[in-house]
Write a protein that holds these residues in place. Structure first.
Motif, PDB file in Angstrom:
ATOM      1  N   GLU A 196      55.827  21.021  45.212  1.00 51.61           N
ATOM      2  CA  GLU A 196      54.889  19.910  45.158  1.00 51.61           C
ATOM      3  C   GLU A 196      53.973  19.865  46.372  1.00 51.61           C
ATOM      4  OE1 GLU A 196      57.139  16.370  44.610  1.00 51.61           O
ATOM      5  OE2 GLU A 196      57.877  16.937  42.607  1.00 51.61           O
ATOM      6  N   GLY A 197      54.305  20.610  47.415  1.00 55.86           N
ATOM      7  CA  GLY A 197      53.481  20.596  48.618  1.00 55.86           C
ATOM      8  C   GLY A 197      52.247  21.465  48.511  1.00 55.86           C
ATOM      9  N   ASP A 198      52.167  22.314  47.491  1.00 51.91           N
ATOM     10  CA  ASP A 198      51.029  23.214  47.337  1.00 51.91           C
ATOM     11  C   ASP A 198      49.931  22.571  46.500  1.00 51.91           C
ATOM     12  OD1 ASP A 198      51.952  25.269  48.876  1.00 51.91           O
ATOM     13  OD2 ASP A 198      52.969  26.295  47.230  1.00 51.91           O
ATOM     14  N   VAL A 199      48.695  22.909  46.847  1.00 47.29           N
ATOM     15  CA  VAL A 199      47.552  22.389  46.099  1.00 47.29           C
ATOM     16  C   VAL A 199      47.361  23.202  44.820  1.00 47.29           C
ATOM     17  CG1 VAL A 199      46.413  21.568  48.176  1.00 47.29           C
ATOM     18  CG2 VAL A 199      45.973  23.889  47.368  1.00 47.29           C
ATOM     19  N   GLY A 200      46.540  22.644  43.910  1.00 48.73           N
ATOM     20  CA  GLY A 200      46.318  23.310  42.632  1.00 48.73           C
ATOM     21  C   GLY A 200      45.696  24.671  42.761  1.00 48.73           C
ATOM     22  N   GLU A 201      44.918  24.887  43.837  1.00 49.97           N
ATOM     23  CA  GLU A 201      44.262  26.179  44.042  1.00 49.97           C
ATOM     24  C   GLU A 201      45.286  27.308  44.134  1.00 49.97           C
ATOM     25  OE1 GLU A 201      40.648  28.522  45.032  1.00 49.97           O
ATOM     26  OE2 GLU A 201      41.151  26.712  43.909  1.00 49.97           O
ATOM     27  N   LEU A 202      46.377  27.082  44.890  1.00 50.87           N
ATOM     28  CA  LEU A 202      47.413  28.101  45.033  1.00 50.87           C
ATOM     29  C   LEU A 202      48.126  28.349  43.710  1.00 50.87           C
ATOM     30  CD1 LEU A 202      48.979  27.164  48.493  1.00 50.87           C
ATOM     31  CD2 LEU A 202      47.499  29.106  47.958  1.00 50.87           C
ATOM     32  N   LYS A 203      48.298  27.313  42.915  1.00 48.84           N
ATOM     33  CA  LYS A 203      48.957  27.487  41.630  1.00 48.84           C
ATOM     34  C   LYS A 203      48.086  28.298  40.669  1.00 48.84           C
ATOM     35  CE  LYS A 203      51.657  23.278  42.246  1.00 48.84           C
ATOM     36  NZ  LYS A 203      51.996  21.925  41.776  1.00 48.84           N
ATOM     37  N   ARG A 204      46.774  28.147  40.803  1.00 52.23           N
ATOM     38  CA  ARG A 204      45.870  28.956  39.971  1.00 52.23           C
ATOM     39  C   ARG A 204      45.956  30.433  40.356  1.00 52.23           C
ATOM     40  NH1 ARG A 204      42.679  24.238  40.191  1.00 52.23           N
ATOM     41  NH2 ARG A 204      41.673  24.839  42.146  1.00 52.23           N
ATOM     42  N   LEU A 205      46.184  30.708  41.644  1.00 52.57           N
ATOM     43  CA  LEU A 205      46.324  32.101  42.079  1.00 52.57           C
ATOM     44  C   LEU A 205      47.564  32.736  41.443  1.00 52.57           C
ATOM     45  CD1 LEU A 205      45.428  31.904  45.887  1.00 52.57           C
ATOM     46  CD2 LEU A 205      43.970  32.613  43.990  1.00 52.57           C
ATOM     47  N   VAL A 206      48.637  31.974  41.318  1.00 48.01           N
ATOM     48  CA  VAL A 206      49.847  32.488  40.665  1.00 48.01           C
ATOM     49  C   VAL A 206      49.547  32.829  39.212  1.00 48.01           C
ATOM     50  CG1 VAL A 206      52.212  31.979  39.991  1.00 48.01           C
ATOM     51  CG2 VAL A 206      51.366  31.197  42.197  1.00 48.01           C
ATOM     52  N   THR A 207      48.814  31.966  38.540  1.00 46.08           N
ATOM     53  CA  THR A 207      48.457  32.210  37.134  1.00 46.08           C
ATOM     54  C   THR A 207      47.631  33.483  37.003  1.00 46.08           C
ATOM     55  OG1 THR A 207      48.466  29.834  36.686  1.00 46.08           O
ATOM     56  CG2 THR A 207      47.320  31.244  35.106  1.00 46.08           C
ATOM     57  N   ILE A 208      46.695  33.669  37.923  1.00 48.34           N
ATOM     58  CA  ILE A 208      45.874  34.895  37.910  1.00 48.34           C
ATOM     59  C   ILE A 208      46.754  36.120  38.097  1.00 48.34           C
ATOM     60  CG2 ILE A 208      44.103  36.183  39.172  1.00 48.34           C
ATOM     61  CD1 ILE A 208      42.750  33.499  39.766  1.00 48.34           C
ATOM     62  N   MET A 209      47.691  36.053  39.041  1.00 47.49           N
ATOM     63  CA  MET A 209      48.575  37.189  39.286  1.00 47.49           C
ATOM     64  C   MET A 209      49.432  37.497  38.068  1.00 47.49           C
ATOM     65  SD  MET A 209      48.098  38.662  42.124  1.00 47.49           S
ATOM     66  CE  MET A 209      49.558  39.666  41.931  1.00 47.49           C
ATOM     67  N   LEU A 210      49.904  36.471  37.380  1.00 45.84           N
ATOM     68  CA  LEU A 210      50.699  36.689  36.168  1.00 45.84           C
ATOM     69  C   LEU A 210      49.881  37.416  35.102  1.00 45.84           C
ATOM     70  CD1 LEU A 210      52.506  33.225  35.871  1.00 45.84           C
ATOM     71  CD2 LEU A 210      53.559  35.423  36.430  1.00 45.84           C
ATOM     72  N   GLN A 211      48.645  36.995  34.902  1.00 44.19           N
ATOM     73  CA  GLN A 211      47.777  37.642  33.912  1.00 44.19           C
ATOM     74  C   GLN A 211      47.495  39.089  34.300  1.00 44.19           C
ATOM     75  OE1 GLN A 211      44.426  34.994  34.014  1.00 44.19           O
ATOM     76  NE2 GLN A 211      45.351  33.487  32.638  1.00 44.19           N
TER      77      GLN A 211
END
Length: 367
Positions: A196-211
């Protein structure tokens, strides 16, 4: 040869410097047996000026136009001929894993005929300084492919949404031709999405890496490294084809590393047993740094061999247990150059203790 010449001309006319150097490097290897003289001339031409430390710029509007954020290059490219070809010092089980990965890549066509796909991604796990980056360079050299290293500092942008664009552009560039892409400290952009401490920007990077991992081409190899596997998102963790664990050197691996880093310095080599005790539990990079510092001091005459070794021993002895210090003292006196009195001063063990264990022959193996 005519087709090769035309291809070279096209690359030169397009200003594709990195691609041109890579192609000439391949030609040099191809003609090594057919025409050694030509091979040598081609190889020599690549050394006339240093390779670019970063890829050429792209025209606005192209897929790779956003590879740079401001003045920071997201990708650093090293061509095969500029990589360090000396194999790192590996533990036997680690070397087996890495060579199996190379074998799959070299024989990808054989696997494909049986409906199997060679590994196209691997994650290296281990503490800092244990050879993860050096192994990535060695793998790229063994495959004869350029190595792209992702600069995570440049990926992370203060502009909202730009970090994701930077990451995609860098990955697109790495996929444009057969290559090895190395993502060091991948946990910086692949943290667990339930944090929960991470901003949405970092979570989008994870999604990109998964793809990207799902769609990564078989022609290229993606290598990632992390010192903190527990914080890597589990979904990303499962996407890697191979997981390789790196550890600090011990036993024969430690001895082999010390011998390599000592090089041809015979005076320091007689203290190899001492160094085995002193550097136990330390990383390859720390051992290499310390031994190279000693070698330079020895070559430059900055003290005699005994004083140079003694300085390193005294610095580290304080962190050892009593039993380890007794072993170290025995190794020092066993080298034949340091008296029991001096060893006692360096490691903080009484001369009576050193003398007693020497008399009992308890440390014959260490000596």
């Amino acid at each position: 040869m005519r087709e090769e010449l035309v291809h070279v001309s096209r690359l030169a006319a397009a200003g594709a410097d990195a691609d041109l150097r890579l192609y000439v490097s391949r030609l040099a290897r191809r003609y090594r047996s057919k025409d050694p003289s030509l091979s040598q001339e081609l190889a020599a031409s690549l050394k006339e000026r240093p390779a670019r430390a970063r890829p050429e710029r792209f025209a606005p509007g192209t897929a790779a136009a956003a590879v740079e954020d401001g003045s920071l290059a997201v990708l650093r490219t090293t061509l095969p001929e500029d990589l360090n070809l000396e194999p790192p010092v590996f533990a036997p089980e680690l070397e087996t894993q890495l060579r199996r990965l190379l074998l799959e890549r070299h024989r990808a066509a054989d696997l494909a005929r049986h409906g199997l796909r060679a590994a196209s991604s691997a994650v290296f796990v281990g503490p800092p300084g244990v050879g993860k980056t050096r192994s990535a360079r060695w793998i790229a050299a063994e495959l004869g492919l350029p190595l792209h290293s992702l600069d995570l500092t440049a990926v992370m942008s203060s502009r909202l949404g730009q970090s994701g664009a930077n990451l995609r552009s860098a990955l697109d560039r790495a996929k444009a031709e057969p290559s090895v892409l190395f993502l060091d400290e991948v946990d910086a952009i692949a943290k667990r999405r339930d944090d929960e401490g991470d901003v949405g920007e970092l979570k989008r990077l994870v999604t990109i890496m998964l793809q990207e991992l799902d769609e990564w081409p078989s022609t290229s190899l993606l290598l990632a490294a992390t010192n903190h596997p527990a914080i890597v998102d589990p979904a990303l963790w499962r996407r890697f084809d191979v997981r390789v664990t790196f550890t600090v050197p011990d036993g024969q691996v430690l001895s082999k590393a010390i011998q390599r880093f000592l090089g041809d310095d015979a005076d320091l080599a007689q203290y190899a047993g001492v160094f085995n005790s002193v550097f136990a539990g330390e990383s390859f990079s720390e051992i290499e740094r310390s031994l190279l510092t000693m070698r330079k001091a020895h070559i430059l005459g900055d003290g005699d061999t005994q004083s140079i070794v003694a300085e390193v021993v005294a610095e580290r002895a304080r962190a050892l247990s009593r039993d380890e210090r007794v072993l170290l003292a025995s190794a020092l006196t066993g080298a034949g150059k340091i008296s029991q009195r001096r060893a006692s001063e360096l490691v903080g063990v009484s001369r009576d203790t050193i003398r007693k264990h020497a008399k009992d022959g308890a440390f014959a193996g260490a000596n």
